[in-house]
Design a protein around this motif. Structure first.
Motif, PDB file in Angstrom:
ATOM      1  N   LEU A   1       0.837  -1.270  -0.089  1.00 36.66           N
ATOM      2  CA  LEU A   1      -0.052   0.015  -0.057  1.00 36.66           C
ATOM      3  C   LEU A   1       0.654   1.189  -0.044  1.00 36.66           C
ATOM      4  O   LEU A   1       0.356   2.229  -0.469  1.00 36.66           O
ATOM      5  CB  LEU A   1      -1.110   0.131   1.207  1.00 36.66           C
ATOM      6  CG  LEU A   1      -2.174  -0.521   1.039  1.00 36.66           C
ATOM      7  CD1 LEU A   1      -2.828  -0.422   2.643  1.00 36.66           C
ATOM      8  CD2 LEU A   1      -3.120  -0.044  -0.057  1.00 36.66           C
ATOM      9  N   SER A   2       1.924   1.327   0.650  1.00 36.54           N
ATOM     10  CA  SER A   2       2.908   2.227   0.847  1.00 36.54           C
ATOM     11  C   SER A   2       3.606   2.725  -0.576  1.00 36.54           C
ATOM     12  O   SER A   2       4.003   3.786  -0.639  1.00 36.54           O
ATOM     13  CB  SER A   2       3.699   2.334   2.076  1.00 36.54           C
ATOM     14  OG  SER A   2       4.723   1.326   1.888  1.00 36.54           O
ATOM     15  N   GLU A   3       3.644   1.766  -1.519  1.00 34.27           N
ATOM     16  CA  GLU A   3       4.280   2.271  -2.777  1.00 34.27           C
ATOM     17  C   GLU A   3       3.728   3.187  -3.380  1.00 34.27           C
ATOM     18  O   GLU A   3       2.819   3.360  -3.832  1.00 34.27           O
ATOM     19  CB  GLU A   3       4.383   1.085  -3.686  1.00 34.27           C
ATOM     20  CG  GLU A   3       5.081  -0.145  -3.372  1.00 34.27           C
ATOM     21  CD  GLU A   3       4.981  -1.343  -4.075  1.00 34.27           C
ATOM     22  OE1 GLU A   3       4.250  -1.080  -5.272  1.00 34.27           O
ATOM     23  OE2 GLU A   3       5.335  -2.495  -3.810  1.00 34.27           O
ATOM     24  N   GLY A   4       4.670   4.272  -3.569  1.00 34.94           N
ATOM     25  CA  GLY A   4       3.949   5.562  -4.135  1.00 34.94           C
ATOM     26  C   GLY A   4       3.324   6.403  -3.232  1.00 34.94           C
ATOM     27  O   GLY A   4       2.566   7.591  -3.721  1.00 34.94           O
ATOM     28  N   GLY A   5       3.002   6.119  -2.116  1.00 35.14           N
ATOM     29  CA  GLY A   5       2.313   7.040  -1.129  1.00 35.14           C
ATOM     30  C   GLY A   5       3.138   7.624  -0.080  1.00 35.14           C
ATOM     31  O   GLY A   5       4.400   7.899  -0.282  1.00 35.14           O
ATOM     32  N   THR A   6       2.592   8.317   0.977  1.00 34.16           N
ATOM     33  CA  THR A   6       3.114   9.128   2.010  1.00 34.16           C
ATOM     34  C   THR A   6       2.873   8.399   3.294  1.00 34.16           C
ATOM     35  O   THR A   6       1.714   8.188   3.751  1.00 34.16           O
ATOM     36  CB  THR A   6       2.696  10.385   1.588  1.00 34.16           C
ATOM     37  OG1 THR A   6       2.989  11.094   0.356  1.00 34.16           O
ATOM     38  CG2 THR A   6       3.253  11.298   2.926  1.00 34.16           C
ATOM     39  N   VAL A   7       4.004   8.128   3.969  1.00 34.93           N
ATOM     40  CA  VAL A   7       3.820   7.549   5.298  1.00 34.93           C
ATOM     41  C   VAL A   7       3.301   8.531   6.369  1.00 34.93           C
ATOM     42  O   VAL A   7       3.867   9.633   6.426  1.00 34.93           O
ATOM     43  CB  VAL A   7       4.778   6.758   5.963  1.00 34.93           C
ATOM     44  CG1 VAL A   7       4.820   6.332   7.390  1.00 34.93           C
ATOM     45  CG2 VAL A   7       5.088   5.399   5.014  1.00 34.93           C
ATOM     46  N   VAL A   8       2.186   8.770   7.084  1.00 31.68           N
ATOM     47  CA  VAL A   8       1.707   9.431   7.983  1.00 31.68           C
ATOM     48  C   VAL A   8       2.170   9.216   9.303  1.00 31.68           C
ATOM     49  O   VAL A   8       2.849  10.120  10.218  1.00 31.68           O
ATOM     50  CB  VAL A   8       0.376   9.612   7.981  1.00 31.68           C
ATOM     51  CG1 VAL A   8      -0.217  10.703   9.169  1.00 31.68           C
ATOM     52  CG2 VAL A   8      -0.122  10.392   6.476  1.00 31.68           C
ATOM     53  N   HIS A   9       2.253   8.021   9.687  1.00 33.45           N
ATOM     54  CA  HIS A   9       2.593   7.420  10.983  1.00 33.45           C
ATOM     55  C   HIS A   9       3.209   6.317  10.695  1.00 33.45           C
ATOM     56  O   HIS A   9       2.580   5.101  10.151  1.00 33.45           O
ATOM     57  CB  HIS A   9       1.428   7.049  11.969  1.00 33.45           C
ATOM     58  CG  HIS A   9       1.723   6.791  13.469  1.00 33.45           C
ATOM     59  ND1 HIS A   9       2.058   5.424  13.788  1.00 33.45           N
ATOM     60  CD2 HIS A   9       2.031   7.498  14.439  1.00 33.45           C
ATOM     61  CE1 HIS A   9       2.625   5.388  14.964  1.00 33.45           C
ATOM     62  NE2 HIS A   9       2.508   6.657  15.240  1.00 33.45           N
ATOM     63  N   ALA A  10       4.437   5.935  10.808  1.00 36.22           N
ATOM     64  CA  ALA A  10       5.407   4.640  10.406  1.00 36.22           C
ATOM     65  C   ALA A  10       4.766   3.552  11.207  1.00 36.22           C
ATOM     66  O   ALA A  10       4.266   3.394  12.543  1.00 36.22           O
ATOM     67  CB  ALA A  10       6.790   4.955  11.078  1.00 36.22           C
ATOM     68  N   LEU A  11       4.760   2.254  10.524  1.00 37.30           N
ATOM     69  CA  LEU A  11       4.067   1.157  11.070  1.00 37.30           C
ATOM     70  C   LEU A  11       5.188   0.662  12.236  1.00 37.30           C
ATOM     71  O   LEU A  11       6.301   0.739  12.236  1.00 37.30           O
ATOM     72  CB  LEU A  11       4.137   0.256  10.051  1.00 37.30           C
ATOM     73  CG  LEU A  11       3.551  -1.304  10.493  1.00 37.30           C
ATOM     74  CD1 LEU A  11       2.082  -0.881  10.473  1.00 37.30           C
ATOM     75  CD2 LEU A  11       3.841  -2.146   9.382  1.00 37.30           C
ATOM     76  N   ALA A  12       4.574   0.606  13.494  1.00 32.71           N
ATOM     77  CA  ALA A  12       5.263   0.360  14.801  1.00 32.71           C
ATOM     78  C   ALA A  12       4.403   0.281  15.770  1.00 32.71           C
ATOM     79  O   ALA A  12       3.114   0.200  15.753  1.00 32.71           O
ATOM     80  CB  ALA A  12       6.221   1.626  15.098  1.00 32.71           C
ATOM     81  N   PRO A  13       4.869  -0.451  16.967  1.00 31.16           N
ATOM     82  CA  PRO A  13       4.092  -0.499  17.985  1.00 31.16           C
ATOM     83  C   PRO A  13       3.421   0.596  18.544  1.00 31.16           C
ATOM     84  O   PRO A  13       4.111   1.681  18.529  1.00 31.16           O
ATOM     85  CB  PRO A  13       4.979  -1.365  19.145  1.00 31.16           C
ATOM     86  CG  PRO A  13       5.976  -1.912  18.256  1.00 31.16           C
ATOM     87  CD  PRO A  13       6.231  -0.968  17.218  1.00 31.16           C
ATOM     88  N   SER A  14       2.206   0.551  19.011  1.00 29.15           N
ATOM     89  CA  SER A  14       1.692   1.632  19.642  1.00 29.15           C
ATOM     90  C   SER A  14       0.898   1.208  21.066  1.00 29.15           C
ATOM     91  O   SER A  14       1.113  -0.042  21.554  1.00 29.15           O
ATOM     92  CB  SER A  14       0.408   2.094  18.963  1.00 29.15           C
ATOM     93  OG  SER A  14      -0.516   1.114  18.667  1.00 29.15           O
TER      94      SER A  14
END
Length: 140
Positions: free
Chosen positions: A100-113
């Motif tokens: 999904l992130s290909e060509g997109g913009t990360v708003v909040h990196a995939l990580a534990p929360s």
């Protein structure tokens, strides 16, 4: 492994009322977590606003909601929803995230929360906002 796609509605201070309304309409259980619950209120008046909420009914109805904080832009009708993808396994969510992130913009990196073993938010190449996470029960 399985995933579930749930509509995630965005509000400005009305998420709690909207969730209560949807529960009256569809039945089920409401879960509400506030910015104050997580110590994440940027302004004192936002402490009781919803950082994450959901209605889950036995008939399969699901909807999530949150109150967009004042520090973020919000225009009802323009960014009124996210597409939320919840899964059981971190590997599956990571694989979906990578695609999904290909060509997109990360708003909040995939990580534990605080609420999930893995959580992230991105805007895809078409401008659609996605939230991906590993489902975990809220333990208040």
């Amino acid at each position: 492994m399985s995933i579930q796609t749930v509509t995630h509605l965005n509000f400005r201070g009305q998420a709690r009322a909207a969730l209560a309304f949807y529960q009256r309409v569809f039945g089920g259980d409401v879960t509400v977590v506030t910015y104050g619950d997580f110590g994440r209120a940027e302004r004192p008046e936002e402490a009781d606003q919803v950082i994450w909420g959901q209605v889950a009914a036995d008939n399969g109805f699901r909807v999530m909601a949150y109150d967009v904080p004042a520090a973020m832009p919000y225009h009802a009708g323009e960014n009124a929803f996210f597409v939320s993808v919840r899964g059981d396994a971190e590997e599956e969510i990571r694989a979906l995230w990578d695609k999904l992130s290909e060509g997109g913009t990360v708003v909040h990196a995939l990580a534990p929360s605080q609420w999930s073993p893995l959580y992230g938010m991105l805007k895809d190449q078409f401008g659609v906002m996605w939230v991906l996470d590993v489902a975990a029960p809220y333990r208040g």
